[in-house]
Design a protein around this motif. Sequence first.
Motif, PDB file in Angstrom:
ATOM      1  N   PRO A 210       1.119  -1.209  -0.131  1.00 38.93           N
ATOM      2  CA  PRO A 210       0.204   0.179  -0.172  1.00 38.93           C
ATOM      3  C   PRO A 210       0.860   0.920  -0.246  1.00 38.93           C
ATOM      4  N   SER A 211       0.577   2.412  -1.103  1.00 38.26           N
ATOM      5  CA  SER A 211       1.284   3.114  -0.923  1.00 38.26           C
ATOM      6  C   SER A 211       2.163   4.555   0.230  1.00 38.26           C
TER       7      SER A 211
ATOM      8  N   ASP B 208      17.335   6.786   5.894  1.00 35.28           N
ATOM      9  CA  ASP B 208      18.290   7.088   5.033  1.00 35.28           C
ATOM     10  C   ASP B 208      18.299   6.571   4.327  1.00 35.28           C
ATOM     11  N   ILE B 209      18.454   5.391   3.379  1.00 37.86           N
ATOM     12  CA  ILE B 209      18.289   4.405   2.391  1.00 37.86           C
ATOM     13  C   ILE B 209      17.281   4.759   1.336  1.00 37.86           C
ATOM     14  N   PRO B 210      17.906   5.379   0.385  1.00 40.29           N
ATOM     15  CA  PRO B 210      16.365   5.290  -1.038  1.00 40.29           C
ATOM     16  C   PRO B 210      15.305   4.501  -0.910  1.00 40.29           C
ATOM     17  N   THR B 211      14.874   4.299  -1.565  1.00 41.77           N
ATOM     18  CA  THR B 211      13.373   2.904  -2.182  1.00 41.77           C
ATOM     19  C   THR B 211      13.307   3.156  -3.080  1.00 41.77           C
ATOM     20  N   ILE B 212      12.953   2.476  -3.625  1.00 42.37           N
ATOM     21  CA  ILE B 212      12.428   2.157  -5.048  1.00 42.37           C
ATOM     22  C   ILE B 212      11.216   1.387  -5.197  1.00 42.37           C
ATOM     23  N   GLY B 213      10.514   1.884  -5.527  1.00 40.27           N
ATOM     24  CA  GLY B 213       8.915   0.917  -5.935  1.00 40.27           C
ATOM     25  C   GLY B 213       8.422   0.791  -6.963  1.00 40.27           C
ATOM     26  N   ILE B 214       7.535  -0.388  -6.847  1.00 42.04           N
ATOM     27  CA  ILE B 214       6.882  -1.296  -7.487  1.00 42.04           C
ATOM     28  C   ILE B 214       5.287  -1.992  -7.196  1.00 42.04           C
ATOM     29  N   GLY B 215       4.514  -0.650  -7.858  1.00 42.79           N
ATOM     30  CA  GLY B 215       3.109  -1.233  -7.061  1.00 42.79           C
ATOM     31  C   GLY B 215       3.411  -0.422  -5.261  1.00 42.79           C
ATOM     32  N   ALA B 216       3.934   0.499  -5.164  1.00 42.55           N
ATOM     33  CA  ALA B 216       3.867   1.105  -3.976  1.00 42.55           C
ATOM     34  C   ALA B 216       3.547   2.643  -4.015  1.00 42.55           C
ATOM     35  N   GLY B 217       3.289   2.541  -5.291  1.00 42.19           N
ATOM     36  CA  GLY B 217       2.770   4.258  -4.886  1.00 42.19           C
ATOM     37  C   GLY B 217       3.864   4.977  -4.600  1.00 42.19           C
TER      38      GLY B 217
END
Length: 270
Positions: free
Chosen positions: A183-184, A195-204
């Motif tokens: 969920p978004s 602090d580290i970047p998140t990279i979404g797929i189907g995460a809003g």
Amino acid sequence: MTTVQDLAAKAGDERITMLTAYDAPTAEIVEEAGVDAILVGDSMGNAVLGHDSTLPVTVDEVRSRTAAVARATDDALVVADMPFLSYGVDESDAVEHCGRMLKEADANAVKLESGPHTVDLTERLVDLGIPVMAHLGLTPQRVNQLGGYFRQGTDEESATEMLDLARAHEEAGAFSLVLEHVPSNVARQITEALDIPTIGIGAGPDTDGQVLVLNDVFGMSDRTPPFSAQFGDVKSEMEDAVEGFREAVESGEFPAEEHSYDEDAVEDLY
Ligand code: KIV
């Protein structure tokens, strides 16, 4: 060349882009478009190897395709996606499998579908100089356990567990985290907590970056997940090209004069 530090520096200011690629010509297209990172995903199982899941994909298949992608790229960060059971069973096997991606295939990093079993391994790999991208939420290698490709983190308990695992992987030294099919609002809170970047797929929209499977982006997939999107219609272009070839051969239009030549030095043979 894009480094893991460049991705971290981008986060918060600019959105990170990542696409999968599994061969040199498509990697070249992805890189020329200025995409930050190329994931040689185990989604190759479905996308190019004709399997109906990622489970049969082997270390050698990922290694060979990662090498092809790396040969075609100068700028993008190349991430090799470690296949099912190539890690998480025996630590020294996992180190060897991950290490081969950097030593033999010129990958810049590996991705592990993460869980409690990958926290110590992430730390060990990072200690050895192997950058690790973690992956939480829907982890397709667990499809048999999950019973399908369902959204994850949909209740308080599982969302909290995901957040705890995300923090544990950040602490273990992962340089980024893929969040798949969550969920978004869960993805947003995990992104804010790290602090580290998140990279979404189907995460809003609120992760630091987005990743998609290249075949979906091209419009080459018969079935795409509900959270994916097509940005082209490459499949119908390919169908037209192949149909054009068949028709031209059958009608005698191909090969034409410009595709053929007679060798004057060759006399009549009989
Ligand atoms: O294998 C893959 O393509 C992936 C992405 C969907 C993140 O893991």
